[in-house]
Design an enzyme around this catalytic site. Structure first.
Site, PDB file in Angstrom:
ATOM      1  N   SER A 183       1.996 -85.180 -47.408  1.00  0.00           N
ATOM      2  CA  SER A 183       3.379 -85.516 -47.730  1.00  0.00           C
ATOM      3  C   SER A 183       4.227 -85.397 -46.477  1.00  0.00           C
ATOM      4  O   SER A 183       4.003 -84.513 -45.636  1.00  0.00           O
ATOM      5  CB  SER A 183       3.925 -84.576 -48.810  1.00  0.00           C
ATOM      6  N   TYR A 197       5.637 -76.004 -52.200  1.00  0.00           N
ATOM      7  CA  TYR A 197       5.049 -77.345 -52.138  1.00  0.00           C
ATOM      8  C   TYR A 197       4.877 -77.794 -50.685  1.00  0.00           C
ATOM      9  O   TYR A 197       3.798 -78.273 -50.299  1.00  0.00           O
ATOM     10  CB  TYR A 197       5.944 -78.344 -52.884  1.00  0.00           C
TER      11      TYR A 197
END
Length: 288
Positions: A183, A197
């Site tokens: 990501s 995250y």
């Protein structure tokens, strides 16, 4: 230094330069052709390859699985709950003339992760490409996050990639590929509540570079693709965070799974043999 030595040095420099140009020109030309050529089922640049894409019943994973099949690869996918969607992806892959299997596996369960690799090898007869795509998103202030949630994020997003790769290594041969989906939030954390995250995705950077060093002597490449805002059911382009995300990008728009699939497919193809330990960010300039 005599003239002969100078001439030899120049010749070696030119040879080195030509090899370097070829290594760069091939993937650049391949990228330029990504969307310009018609691909026939089973006749693409991945014909005969066998791939496993984790978390591929929908979204980015489904896009990757279908693109690899379009390019000629047989594809296994994993899923946890979306049985009907997984079956539909299998049907679409088979419609392209490729073999396919859907394996129900919880990527938070170490044994399930290892089993998914072994089932892929048993069904497809081997493994050439592993795509560690599975991931989950959990957000919230760290002070309020329960241990079980922290464990889920780290286990699925980071540990599963480690364990799947570990299980795949004995089956990969020269030319093998390990590609992980991370990501863009690994390198930039624009909003509060993303600490765990982002940490889980940041770990994939070091994992990719470390494993690339380990597997380089075996001619197995290891690379990371970092998506930005992609229009999926988990992150819809009309969702609550859509407008803030758009404003964070240089292009001012969301991408779609095909944008990530193209990057993964490029790294999987033979022309990308000189890329390893690399991070390919596909995020519309989110980190610009």
């Amino acid at each position: 230094m005599n003239n002969t030595t100078i001439d030899t040095s120049r010749r070696n420099l030119l040879i080195g330069a030509s090899v370097g140009v070829a290594a760069i020109a091939a993937p650049v030309a391949a990228l330029a052709q990504e969307t310009s050529s018609e691909k026939q089922p089973g006749q693409g640049d991945l014909a005969g390859k066998r791939a496993l894409v984790t978390g591929a019943s929908r979204g980015i994973g489904a896009g990757i699985a279908l693109e690899l099949a379009e390019r000629g690869a047989d594809v296994a996918i994993t899923y946890i709950q979306s049985t009907d969607k997984a079956a539909d992806i299998v049907r679409q892959i088979e419609a392209k003339g490729r073999r396919a299997i859907a394996i129900q596996a919880d990527s938070g369960d170490p044994e399930a992760v290892r089993r998914s690799v072994e089932e892929t090898v048993a069904h497809l007869g081997g493994l050439d490409i592993l795509v560690n795509n599975v991931g989950i998103s959990r957000s919230g202030p760290l002070a309020e996050m329960e241990l079980a949630v922290i464990d889920d994020v780290l286990n699925v997003n980071a540990r599963s990639a480690v364990l799947a790769s570990q299980a795949a290594i004995p089956h990969l041969t020269a030319g093998g590929r390990i590609i992980t989906t991370g990501s863009c939030l690994a390198e930039r954390v624009p909003y509060p509540g993303l600490t765990v995250y982002s940490m889980s995705k940041s770990a994939l950077l070091a994992f990719t570079r470390g494993l690339a060093r380990e597997l380089g002597p075996q001619d197995i490449t290891v690379n990371l693709v970092q998506p930005g805002p992609i229009d999926t059911d988990q992150n819809p382009a009309d969702g609550d965070w859509a407008e803030p995300n758009r404003q964070m990008t240089a292009l001012g728009r969301y991408g779609n799974p095909a944008d990530i699939a193209a990057a993964v497919a490029h790294l999987a193809r033979p022309t990308a043999h000189f890329m390893t330990g690399s991070v390919v960010t596909v995020d519309a300039g989110f980190n610009a």
